[in-house]
Design a protein around this motif. Structure first.
Motif, PDB file in Angstrom:
ATOM      1  N   HIS A 173       1.930   3.242   2.475  1.00  0.00           N
ATOM      2  CA  HIS A 173       2.706   3.361   3.477  1.00  0.00           C
ATOM      3  C   HIS A 173       3.810   2.240   3.468  1.00  0.00           C
ATOM      4  O   HIS A 173       4.283   2.062   4.483  1.00  0.00           O
ATOM      5  CB  HIS A 173       1.783   3.255   4.857  1.00  0.00           C
ATOM      6  N   HIS A 185       3.007  -0.944   3.466  1.00  0.00           N
ATOM      7  CA  HIS A 185       2.788  -2.294   4.105  1.00  0.00           C
ATOM      8  C   HIS A 185       2.552  -3.390   3.329  1.00  0.00           C
ATOM      9  O   HIS A 185       1.390  -3.024   2.275  1.00  0.00           O
ATOM     10  CB  HIS A 185       1.461  -2.085   5.093  1.00  0.00           C
ATOM     11  N   ASP A 245       0.730  -1.468  -0.213  1.00  0.00           N
ATOM     12  CA  ASP A 245       0.000  -0.118  -0.173  1.00  0.00           C
ATOM     13  C   ASP A 245       0.982   1.213  -0.007  1.00  0.00           C
ATOM     14  O   ASP A 245       2.225   1.092  -0.058  1.00  0.00           O
ATOM     15  CB  ASP A 245      -1.120   0.000   1.221  1.00  0.00           C
TER      16      ASP A 245
END
Length: 307
Positions: free
Chosen positions: A214, A216, A212
């Motif tokens: 971020h 992750h 994603d």
């Protein structure tokens, strides 16, 4: 809302024909209408295809609440059921979420990771992040027993071991003969630990882990089974990246999973020899890479042989 889609993209078409054979042509002709019908039911606005995958056709869209989704249509209804069973066992964890499903069409709407098809860019410390989410999904699935997915034991004894031994007998192994023979000796010794039983992703190639915005990781496209977590750790160690990082992934797998290296290594060798023989059979360009992986795993330094 998009009223129709054109034909399935040529890349997807070629991959599906290579995987399923010419008989998939009939399904390819129906797939656009299946996706459009599912979008109509769920009020999803379609924007086109995403050309990816080897077992499905994928379209991109926006749900009624404005969230981005993908609509995935499976060739094989059995694989559709198994994949959704795994994703539901992992619901709330770092995996694609099931937004809606149409069993009659074998189409599902799934969350779009990173806000775009294929996710965002890969972060630093990638291996450690991926290992953490594998462990998280294994733990989550243990709390939700009874998932309707195939058994690892059946897959191992009815598919993997017979095909490895058949290919080892019938292929011209050339310079790889001794290596294959040595790796095959351990096939009969693979033994599951039932205390580690969970829903396995069982297809942990690099392309099935996306990120994603971020950084992750999220797991997508499982080919799930129910069995010992060691299988996923071995698969990830061997197949996530044939270029580099083998020893590091093996060490990380042992540290995160608390499964000792000498327990993971025999499974790594089995998966690597299976992969090598398959690549030899189809004359895949990656054959030298996986041969090097198997050679490294057969050494004491990487594989922990003799510990």
């Amino acid at each position: 809302m998009t009223a129709r889609l054109g034909e399935v993209p040529s890349g997807c078409r070629e991959r599906l024909i290579a995987h399923y054979g010419p008989s998939v042509e009939d399904w390819l002709a129906r797939a656009p209408s299946h996706i459009v019908e599912a979008a109509r039911r769920w009020e999803v606005a379609l924007s086109g295809y995403h050309d990816a995958g080897h077992a499905s056709a994928i379209a991109v869209g926006t749900a009624l609440d404005g969230s981005p989704v993908i609509l995935k249509a499976w060739v094989d209804p059995v694989r559709y059921r198994h994949e959704l069973a795994a994703l539901r066992a992992w619901a709330g964890g770092p995996a694609a979420g099931v937004v809606a499903a149409a069993d009659d069409l074998a189409v599902a709407a799934l969350t779009q990771i990173g806000g775009r098809p294929g996710g965002a860019g890969r972060p630093e410390r990638e291996s450690q992040r991926v290992a953490a989410v594998i462990q998280e999904l294994h733990t989550l699935a243990r709390r939700r027993p009874g998932s309707a997915v195939p058994s690892l034991a059946d897959f191992l004894h009815e598919v993997v071991v017979p095909r490895v031994r058949h290919r080892a007998r019938t292929l011209n192994l050339g310079a790889s003969g001794d290596l294959v023979e040595m790796a095959c000796r351990g096939l009969g010794n693979l033994c599951e630990d039932t205390t580690r039983r969970t829903v396995l992703h069982a297809d942990l190639y690099g392309e099935n882990v996306i990120f994603d915005g971020h950084g992750h990781p999220c797991l997508i496209d499982p080919h799930p089974m129910l069995g010992d977590a060691v299988f996923d750790w071995a698969f990830w160690t061997v197949h996530y990246d044939l270029q580099e990082g083998l020893a590091g992934r093996l060490a990380t797998a042992a540290r995160i999973s608390h499964i000792p290296v000498p327990e993971i290594t025999p499974w790594c060798r089995a998966l690597a020899v299976d992969g090598l023989l398959y690549y030899m059979e189809i004359d895949d360009p990656a054959r030298p890479k996986i041969r090097r992986v198997l050679s490294a795993l057969m050494s004491a330094d990487v594989g922990g042989q003799g510990r």
